[in-house]
Design an enzyme around this catalytic site. Structure first.
Site, mmCIF file in Angstrom:
data_model
loop_
_atom_site.group_PDB
_atom_site.id
_atom_site.type_symbol
_atom_site.label_atom_id
_atom_site.label_comp_id
_atom_site.label_asym_id
_atom_site.label_seq_id
_atom_site.Cartn_x
_atom_site.Cartn_y
_atom_site.Cartn_z
ATOM 1 C CG MET A 1 -1.800 1.174 1.382
ATOM 2 S SD MET A 1 -2.976 1.324 0.005
ATOM 3 C CE MET A 1 -3.122 3.094 -0.081
ATOM 4 C CD GLU A 2 -1.407 3.426 -3.387
ATOM 5 O OE1 GLU A 2 -1.269 2.207 -3.145
ATOM 6 O OE2 GLU A 2 -2.381 3.881 -4.009
ATOM 7 C CG HIS B 1 2.491 -0.832 -8.310
ATOM 8 N ND1 HIS B 1 1.817 -0.981 -9.502
ATOM 9 C CD2 HIS B 1 1.559 -0.447 -7.413
ATOM 10 C CE1 HIS B 1 0.543 -0.691 -9.323
ATOM 11 N NE2 HIS B 1 0.354 -0.378 -8.060
ATOM 12 C CD GLU B 2 2.307 -0.447 -3.697
ATOM 13 O OE1 GLU B 2 1.576 0.554 -3.585
ATOM 14 O OE2 GLU B 2 1.896 -1.524 -4.193
HETATM 15 N N1 B3K Z 1 -3.503 0.667 -3.738
HETATM 16 C C1 B3K Z 1 -3.258 -0.588 -3.068
HETATM 17 C C2 B3K Z 1 -4.407 -1.528 -3.099
HETATM 18 C C3 B3K Z 1 -5.451 -1.261 -2.066
HETATM 19 C C4 B3K Z 1 -6.495 -2.344 -2.074
HETATM 20 C C5 B3K Z 1 -7.625 -2.047 -1.152
HETATM 21 N N2 B3K Z 1 -8.589 -3.115 -1.099
HETATM 22 C C6 B3K Z 1 -2.059 -1.264 -3.599
HETATM 23 C C7 B3K Z 1 -1.637 -0.898 -4.963
HETATM 24 O O1 B3K Z 1 -2.325 -1.091 -5.938
HETATM 25 O O2 B3K Z 1 -0.580 -0.359 -5.092
HETATM 26 ZN ZN ZN Z 2 -1.338 0.289 -7.167
#
Ligand code: B3K
Ligand code: ZN
Length: 869
Positions: free
Chosen positions: A268-269, A302-303
């Site tokens: 998670m970012e 990615h993050e």
């Molecule tokens: N943005 C988060 C994913 C969150 C999921 C919530 N159910 C990770 C990502 O795509 O980078």
């Molecule tokens: Zn993402």
């Protein structure tokens, strides 16, 4: 709210917020039984909003202790509370609302909001977890600056972290300590994070292009501190790549990553404070495979890339999720391609897209990359929003060129930095920066389903003219029966009889249902190479003769299409054999098919990783997509028949190559070494199909002698589907060696769950009792239950329905603890309509059983009810 009365949210109902937040300040008093959260937020009514408009805040499962408006306690008539939130009436245009809530992180098994993992506190707020912490306008278009103060026992929780910069800390007389963090960047609540625990960290530094020093830290429990180096190096590579390729620099003084064991997804970012599933941080040659190394680098990237595409520019509402996710996946794919092998990465991504996203697009949950409605937003973190979303972003680049794409990105940031926007804004930036009309491109955001493109070729020898005739269509999906034509970039080339490009790669723009393109000065009948590099997420059909496919496998200048020609040839052969199998006719493999595979195996000039990819047959799931109504047992039998026949026919070549690729020396996860190992292990997987004690022994030897997890796992994977003493010996050895390392043991669980041996389901059931198995830990559930249901079609689809019943029981059990995970696990039942009648009825019956269960979560209910429509 969720129970019994599911509600649907519609994109068309979007309304801008009536109140903005100028600043919010949070105080967390972390306790052993409960946590007290004080939130002080300054609200500002938007111009033009009526003065009697209530202030709407979201909140779920909160105990409200105090509420004060501008310093004065609110009476019960001044506000109303529901299961989903709070409305405050009669607020002034500028006001300060102070709310104190009590929450129970230690009892939070949903892993959303504030919860505990291995005795430490952590948060997950995307998409709507912040409302489980306090009452707040928990929507992405409400952005503000956050100040966070954390108070906790100093011994148990020596490390206290939140977003932004540390601006104060100290000790309290009662054995507690505190820290205050301030994040100068405006952000929505979903990017909020808090971590408190007994953690160690590794530290490094990065100097940005403009010369600023950034402190980089990775936090983990002490016993994993020696496995963070690869993640740290990956982070530095990502920071540098984003500067080079997109001119984007990091913006805070510190970037922190925290690895936790209990996490619903990959990572998670959160601004300045990423939280990661430990699976995507820890790596050492002995514990992580090549694939783990590559995935860690990709997800760290990615993050990190989200800091611009997601955080600096965020989403207006959750329908726009692909705005940040599709774009950020595209960016991480490009990062991996630039650092490793571009064709290998493309093949892997397309393989995953076809297996999972094409299946989703053909399922009752099919949705456009920008859905028009949802019941539970967590259900829309899908391969469609992510991976098809990335393909849509890639098409801009294919249409506009790399420079044009970069211009569009620059304009997007210039216009929208600090804003919460919609996918239309991205399209407009791409179009405006390039003075292009992309209006038809919008349909990729609005229409679901995988478009089908049929191609025909005419060749006029006298005129030396070649014409390609295209027609496009798109199957009906839940949101629409009839589709408008898409703008499809189709990259093509035309090859002469020697395999040279007569016409080098050109991108044709398909805009109509029927369209033809003519090429002059084509001196001989060419073989067309179509959809090069997979230039659009479509299914393309051309009536290729087998000889054409073998020719393209050998000669296409486009590496992706060389691989794809092999996949087409394999699929045609599989379908022919399946038909024979169903008629109970004898069947065998053509000599030409075997020699095509031999040619790849022995072509030493061809990149090893590409050879490894080309030698792999389409997966059982891919075949099930095409061979309808699907019979997973027949598919397994036919696919295994091909592998075994090839292995026997090519045994000498396989053994020679296997021996040749053996390597000694230090492990390195570079592309060349990974390619060598993957080709060697593909050879071993072929050889393992031959019933021969010598081969079983060779597998055991590779397992025991392996200096890295890639080779160990590859050998163990082969043994896991063979009934032989070496299998038991190796599995026991792995268990004894790694039982202290929970993350590594996930591999052991997954291997056994994907075995083709007849008693696999019983084994899986027995493993659920293993002391290391824990239904509350998502990685364990994915390793055992998920692997069985999603990566073992033979046994999951057992004709007696035992696999379906097993999954149903696990889904119901999980739903009471963690609805997000339950809702992931139920999905293999979703495509029940594609199976032959016996299985189809059994799957449907299990979906009905789940639907009838009382107290079902909104998450699972959405999937099940849409599957049964
Ligand atoms: N943005 C988060 C994913 C969150 C999921 C919530 N159910 C990770 C990502 O795509 O980078
Ligand atoms: Zn993402």
């Amino acid at each position: 709210m969720k129970e019994g009365q599911p509600t649907t949210i519609y994109l068309q109902d979007y309304a801008a917020p009536a109140y903005r937040v100028d600043a919010v300040s949070l105080v967390f008093e972390l306790g052993e039984a409960s946590t007290r959260v004080t939130s002080v937020a300054n609200y500002r009514r938007e111009p033009g909003v009526a003065a009697d408009t209530p202030l709407e805040l979201y909140g779920e499962a909160l105990e409200l202790l105090e509420v004060r408006l501008n310093g004065l306690p609110l009476s019960e008539t001044d506000y109303s509370i529901s299961d989903t939130g709070m409305s405050v009436h009669n607020v002034s245009a500028l006001c300060t609302l102070e709310i104190v809530t009590r929450i129970y992180p230690q009892k939070n098994t949903s892993l959303e909001g504030l919860y505990q993992t291995s005795g430490n506190f952590c948060t997950q707020c995307e998409a709507q977890g912040f409302r489980k912490i306090t009452y707040y306008p928990d929507r992405p278009d409400v952005m503000t600056v956050f100040t966070t103060q954390i108070l906790a026992d100093k011994q148990k929780y020596p490390v206290l972290l939140s977003n932004g910069n540390l601006t104060g800390s100290g000790d309290l007389p009662d054995g507690r300590h505190w820290a205050r963090w301030e994040d100068p960047f405006h952000k929505p609540a979903y990017l909020f994070a808090l971590v408190a625990g007994n953690l160690q960290h590794v530290e490094d530094h990065y100097t940005t292009l403009s010369g600023r020093d950034v402190t980089l830290r990775i936090y983990t429990e002490a016993h994993n501190i020696d496995k963070c180096d690869h993640a740290m190096q990956s982070l530095k590579r990502a920071m540098s790549w984003d500067e080079q390729r997109f001119g984007l620099e990091y913006d805070l003084d510190i970037y922190m990553v925290v690895a936790v064991d209990d996490f619903n997804m990959g990572a998670m970012e959160n601004k300045g404070l990423n939280v990661f599933n430990s699976k995507l941080v820890f790596a050492s040659p002995a514990t992580a495979t090549d694939m783990d190394y590559v995935n860690i680098e990709a997800v760290i990237g990615h993050e990190y890339f989200h800091n611009w595409t997601g955080n600096r520019v965020t989403c207006r509402d959750w329908f726009q999720l692909s705005l940040k996710e599709g774009l950020t996946v595209f960016r991480d794919q490009e990062f991996t391609s630039d650092l490793h092998s571009r064709p290998v990465k493309r093949i892997e991504d397309v393989r995953a897209l076809r297996t999972f996203q094409f299946a989703e697009d053909a399922s009752p949950m099919a949705h456009p990359i920008r859905p028009a409605s949802y019941m539970e937003i967590n259900n829309f973190y899908t391969v469609t929003v992510y991976e098809k979303g990335a393909e849509v972003v890639r098409m801009y680049q294919t249409l506009l060129g790399r420079d044009g794409f970069r211009k569009g990105m620059d304009l997007y940031f210039e216009r929208h930095d600090g804003q919460a926007v919609a996918t239309e804004n991205f399209l407009a930036a791409m179009a405006d920066a390039n003075e292009a009309d992309l209006s038809q491109f919008q349909r990729w955001y609005d229409q679901a389903g995988t478009p089908q493109v049929a191609v025909r070729m005419d060749y006029d020898a006298a005129a030396q003219r070649c014409t390609l005739h295209f027609s496009q269509s798109c199957p009906a999906t839940p949101e629409a029966d009839n589709k408008l034509p898409f703008l499809i970039p189709v990259a093509i080339g035309l090859l002469d009889g020697k395999g040279q490009d007569l016409i080098g790669t050109q991108v044709l723009r398909l805009t109509d249902t029927e369209q033809s393109f003519t090429f002059d000065k084509v001196p001989e009948q060419p073989v067309p190479s179509l959809l090069r590099d997979f230039s659009a997420p479509v299914k393309l059909n051309f009536p290729y003769a087998e000889a054409d496919l073998v020719f393209l496998m050998k000669h296409d200048s486009d590496a992706f299409n060389r691989w794809d020609a092999g996949q087409r040839l394999a699929m045609q052969t599989i379908l022919t054999l399946l038909a024979a199998h169903q008629q109970q006719e004898a069947f065998g493999l053509e000599h030409d098919f075997i020699s095509a595979y031999q040619a790849i195996l022995t072509d030493d000039a061809l990149d090893r990783a590409l050879r490894a990819a080309a030698l792999q047959l389409p997966s059982e799931a891919d075949i099930a997509e095409v061979a309808r109504p699907s019979d997973p047992e027949a598919i397994h039998a036919v696919r295994e028949f091909i592998y075994t026949t090839l292995a026997k026919a090519l045994r000498l070549d396989l053994e020679r190559l296997y021996a040749e690729l053996h390597e000694e020396g230090e492990y390195s996860p570079d592309a060349t070494s990974i390619g060598r190992r993957s080709l060697k292990n593909v050879c071993l997987a072929y050889l393992g199909r031959i019933q021969d004690d010598g081969i079983h022994e060779a597998c055991l030897q590779q397992y025991l002698a392996a200096g890295n997890m890639t080779d160990a796992m590859a050998a163990l994977a082969v043994l896991s589907s063979i009934e032989c003493p070496q299998r038991e010996q190796a599995l026991q050895h792995f268990h004894d060696r790694w039982q202290h390392d929970s993350l590594v043991m996930d591999k052991w669980f997954a291997l056994q769950a994907t075995s083709s041996l007849p008693d696999t389901l019983q084994q899986v059931q027995a493993l659920m009792q293993h002391k290391l198995f824990d239904m509350r830990n998502p990685n364990k559930v994915r390793a055992l239950v998920g692997s069985f249901a999603m990566r073992n079609p033979l046994h999951f689809h057992a004709q007696d329905g035992s696999g379906y019943a097993f999954l149903t029981e696990r889904v119901l059990e999980l739903d009471a603890m963690n609805p997000q995970i339950a809702s992931r696990m139920v999905r293999p039942l979703m495509n029940w309509r594609q199976y032959e009648p016996v299985r189809s009825a059994l799957m449907k019956a299990q979906l009905e059983r789940i639907q009838a269960h009382s107290g079902l979560s909104g998450d699972v209910n959405e999937i099940v009810s849409k599957s049964l429509v």
